[in-house]
Design a protein around this motif. Structure first.
Motif, PDB file in Angstrom:
ATOM      1  N   UNK A   6       0.554  -1.197  -0.331  1.00 55.07           N
ATOM      2  CA  UNK A   6      -0.320   0.202   0.287  1.00 55.07           C
ATOM      3  C   UNK A   6       0.915   1.037  -0.032  1.00 55.07           C
ATOM      4  N   UNK A   7       0.395   2.147  -0.612  1.00 58.97           N
ATOM      5  CA  UNK A   7       1.302   3.617  -0.737  1.00 58.97           C
ATOM      6  C   UNK A   7       0.186   4.698  -0.332  1.00 58.97           C
ATOM      7  N   UNK A   8       0.419   6.054  -0.024  1.00 58.30           N
ATOM      8  CA  UNK A   8      -0.626   6.910  -0.088  1.00 58.30           C
ATOM      9  C   UNK A   8      -1.304   7.310   0.677  1.00 58.30           C
ATOM     10  N   UNK A   9      -1.090   6.833   2.083  1.00 59.14           N
ATOM     11  CA  UNK A   9      -1.466   7.739   2.992  1.00 59.14           C
ATOM     12  C   UNK A   9      -0.512   9.123   3.946  1.00 59.14           C
ATOM     13  N   UNK A  10      -0.997   9.558   4.858  1.00 53.01           N
ATOM     14  CA  UNK A  10      -0.412  10.763   4.524  1.00 53.01           C
ATOM     15  C   UNK A  10      -0.937  11.449   6.167  1.00 53.01           C
ATOM     16  N   UNK A  11      -0.714  12.612   6.805  1.00 50.96           N
ATOM     17  CA  UNK A  11      -1.163  13.640   7.806  1.00 50.96           C
ATOM     18  C   UNK A  11      -1.725  14.894   6.976  1.00 50.96           C
ATOM     19  N   UNK A  12      -3.353  15.259   6.802  1.00 53.74           N
ATOM     20  CA  UNK A  12      -4.463  15.771   6.739  1.00 53.74           C
ATOM     21  C   UNK A  12      -5.354  16.819   7.071  1.00 53.74           C
ATOM     22  N   UNK A  13      -4.964  17.254   6.754  1.00 54.82           N
ATOM     23  CA  UNK A  13      -6.756  18.330   7.393  1.00 54.82           C
ATOM     24  C   UNK A  13      -7.824  18.359   7.145  1.00 54.82           C
ATOM     25  N   UNK A  14      -8.877  18.507   7.853  1.00 51.16           N
ATOM     26  CA  UNK A  14      -9.902  17.883   7.480  1.00 51.16           C
ATOM     27  C   UNK A  14     -10.937  18.374   6.521  1.00 51.16           C
ATOM     28  N   UNK A  15     -11.037  17.793   5.305  1.00 50.29           N
ATOM     29  CA  UNK A  15     -11.872  18.689   4.018  1.00 50.29           C
ATOM     30  C   UNK A  15     -10.456  17.752   2.940  1.00 50.29           C
ATOM     31  N   UNK A  16      -9.506  17.804   3.372  1.00 51.28           N
ATOM     32  CA  UNK A  16      -8.611  17.543   2.348  1.00 51.28           C
ATOM     33  C   UNK A  16      -8.867  15.808   1.849  1.00 51.28           C
ATOM     34  N   UNK A  17      -8.193  14.988   0.672  1.00 46.02           N
ATOM     35  CA  UNK A  17      -8.109  14.722   0.267  1.00 46.02           C
ATOM     36  C   UNK A  17      -6.918  13.174  -0.407  1.00 46.02           C
ATOM     37  N   UNK A  18      -7.060  12.238   0.006  1.00 43.54           N
ATOM     38  CA  UNK A  18      -5.927  10.957  -0.199  1.00 43.54           C
ATOM     39  C   UNK A  18      -6.367  10.250  -1.855  1.00 43.54           C
ATOM     40  N   UNK A  19      -5.734   9.829  -2.332  1.00 47.58           N
ATOM     41  CA  UNK A  19      -5.805   8.624  -3.194  1.00 47.58           C
ATOM     42  C   UNK A  19      -4.503   8.058  -2.622  1.00 47.58           C
ATOM     43  N   UNK A  20      -5.157   6.401  -2.223  1.00 43.71           N
ATOM     44  CA  UNK A  20      -4.295   5.235  -1.729  1.00 43.71           C
ATOM     45  C   UNK A  20      -4.639   4.284  -2.949  1.00 43.71           C
TER      46      UNK A  20
END
Length: 123
Positions: A6-20
């Motif tokens: 797996x890849x793509x995790x991280x630290x983000x703020x509410x309302x943001x987006x991530x792609x795993x």
């Protein structure tokens, strides 16, 4: 044997987006379904989303419907999870998993698991 990364995790703020993303390798011929589970600190592992190898069935947990989208690339043995409008409640370690038999919310029906990628949503 199947290996999942797996890849793509991280630290983000509410309302943001991530792609795993999850890439399967090894003996992948018998994979019927691929999907994602997540586990927050102090909680049980819970189903997020899964799809079969033909795209006939795709299922999402009620908590992520309308925000998360699961896609697949069978030629590359990969699945991706687009996560939009992230909330603090989405914070967890996300695991990719494969099943040889079905699309299911039950983790016991999945036989191979990745090491996980951490998603943290915080302001």
């Amino acid at each position: 044997q199947v290996q999942l990364v797996e890849s793509g995790g991280g630290l983000v703020q509410p309302g943001d987006a991530l792609l795993l993303s999850c890439v399967a390798s090894g003996h992948t011929h018998n994979i019927y379904a691929m999907g994602w589970f997540r586990q927050a600190s102090g909680r049980e592992r819970e189903f997020v989303a899964a799809t079969d190898n033909r795209g006939r069935t795709t299922c999402y947990a009620e908590s992520v419907k309308g925000r998360f989208t699961l896609t697949r690339d069978n030629a590359k043995n990969t699945v991706s999870l687009q996560m939009n409008a992230l909330e603090p409640e989405d914070s967890a370690k996300y695991y990719c998993a494969t099943s040889g038999v079905a699309v299911s919310t039950a983790p016991e029906l999945y036989n191979y698991w990745g090491q996980g990628t951490q998603v943290t949503v915080s302001s």
